[in-house]
Write a protein that holds these residues in place. Sequence first.
Motif, PDB file in Angstrom:
ATOM      1  N   ALA A 216       0.845  -1.191   0.000  1.00  0.00           N
ATOM      2  CA  ALA A 216       0.000   0.000   0.000  1.00  0.00           C
ATOM      3  C   ALA A 216       0.884   1.246   0.000  1.00  0.00           C
ATOM      4  O   ALA A 216       2.091   1.156   0.243  1.00  0.00           O
ATOM      5  N   PRO A 217       0.293   2.431  -0.236  1.00  0.00           N
ATOM      6  CA  PRO A 217       1.090   3.665  -0.210  1.00  0.00           C
ATOM      7  C   PRO A 217       1.885   3.856   1.080  1.00  0.00           C
ATOM      8  O   PRO A 217       3.005   4.358   1.054  1.00  0.00           O
ATOM      9  N   ARG A 218       1.341   3.433   2.207  1.00  0.00           N
ATOM     10  CA  ARG A 218       2.080   3.586   3.471  1.00  0.00           C
ATOM     11  C   ARG A 218       3.371   2.759   3.445  1.00  0.00           C
ATOM     12  O   ARG A 218       4.376   3.157   3.999  1.00  0.00           O
ATOM     13  N   HIS A 219       3.319   1.616   2.757  1.00  0.00           N
ATOM     14  CA  HIS A 219       4.524   0.799   2.614  1.00  0.00           C
ATOM     15  C   HIS A 219       5.542   1.506   1.713  1.00  0.00           C
ATOM     16  O   HIS A 219       6.740   1.459   1.969  1.00  0.00           O
ATOM     17  N   LEU A 220       5.050   2.166   0.674  1.00  0.00           N
ATOM     18  CA  LEU A 220       5.939   2.866  -0.250  1.00  0.00           C
ATOM     19  C   LEU A 220       6.713   3.954   0.479  1.00  0.00           C
ATOM     20  O   LEU A 220       7.916   4.120   0.264  1.00  0.00           O
ATOM     21  N   SER A 221       6.046   4.689   1.371  1.00  0.00           N
ATOM     22  CA  SER A 221       6.737   5.737   2.130  1.00  0.00           C
ATOM     23  C   SER A 221       7.816   5.125   3.021  1.00  0.00           C
ATOM     24  O   SER A 221       8.948   5.617   3.064  1.00  0.00           O
ATOM     25  N   LEU A 222       7.482   4.065   3.726  1.00  0.00           N
ATOM     26  CA  LEU A 222       8.455   3.413   4.602  1.00  0.00           C
ATOM     27  C   LEU A 222       9.641   2.888   3.793  1.00  0.00           C
ATOM     28  O   LEU A 222      10.800   3.116   4.142  1.00  0.00           O
ATOM     29  N   LEU A 223       9.361   2.215   2.694  1.00  0.00           N
ATOM     30  CA  LEU A 223      10.425   1.675   1.853  1.00  0.00           C
ATOM     31  C   LEU A 223      11.276   2.790   1.252  1.00  0.00           C
ATOM     32  O   LEU A 223      12.494   2.640   1.129  1.00  0.00           O
ATOM     33  N   SER A 224      10.655   3.914   0.905  1.00  0.00           N
ATOM     34  CA  SER A 224      11.402   5.043   0.352  1.00  0.00           C
ATOM     35  C   SER A 224      12.431   5.557   1.344  1.00  0.00           C
ATOM     36  O   SER A 224      13.577   5.846   0.978  1.00  0.00           O
ATOM     37  N   TYR A 225      12.037   5.686   2.614  1.00  0.00           N
ATOM     38  CA  TYR A 225      13.006   6.137   3.620  1.00  0.00           C
ATOM     39  C   TYR A 225      14.175   5.165   3.728  1.00  0.00           C
ATOM     40  O   TYR A 225      15.327   5.580   3.825  1.00  0.00           O
ATOM     41  N   LEU A 226      13.882   3.873   3.690  1.00  0.00           N
ATOM     42  CA  LEU A 226      14.961   2.892   3.807  1.00  0.00           C
ATOM     43  C   LEU A 226      15.867   2.888   2.572  1.00  0.00           C
ATOM     44  O   LEU A 226      17.077   2.676   2.695  1.00  0.00           O
ATOM     45  N   VAL A 227      15.295   3.151   1.398  1.00  0.00           N
ATOM     46  CA  VAL A 227      16.108   3.214   0.179  1.00  0.00           C
ATOM     47  C   VAL A 227      16.995   4.453   0.202  1.00  0.00           C
ATOM     48  O   VAL A 227      18.200   4.385  -0.032  1.00  0.00           O
ATOM     49  N   PHE A 228      16.407   5.612   0.487  1.00  0.00           N
ATOM     50  CA  PHE A 228      17.149   6.866   0.381  1.00  0.00           C
ATOM     51  C   PHE A 228      18.048   7.146   1.580  1.00  0.00           C
ATOM     52  O   PHE A 228      19.108   7.739   1.430  1.00  0.00           O
TER      53      PHE A 228
END
Length: 149
Positions: free
Chosen positions: A40-52
Amino acid sequence: MSAGLEVDDAVRALLLLMPRMAGRIKRIKVPGELQSFALAPRHLSLLSYLVFDGPMTVNDLAGRLEVAPATVSLMIGDLGRKGILERREDDHDRRRRIVSITERHRPAIDEWLARGATAWQNALRPLTAEQRRMFIDTLLAYERGVADA
């Protein structure tokens, strides 16, 4: 340089643009190996922080996502059971757990985020640092305004 817009004209343009943008964002294909995970979008935000920003603690993620640590723990637990995230002991403080994306799924997550990141880079690159700050501050003010309504 293009002419400026009156506030009402800018609002009209944005009200027409935002749904199109949201629709396009929703159509970004989730890589095949991640499709079965129902992200879900909430997962995308969490994953984005871990990627960047790289691996971090639950509390760090909670602060950045502006949600309670318990909420982040539930998301991490869910993504951990799916094999997307892993928790490991912090080498400096054994009471803390560091969260990271598993090596197995890192390429697919990078691919998923790359299209949006590239589009933002292309859109923001021509702006000055001050203009980029104003753009982000404007979006944040809009987000707060919508949340308060």
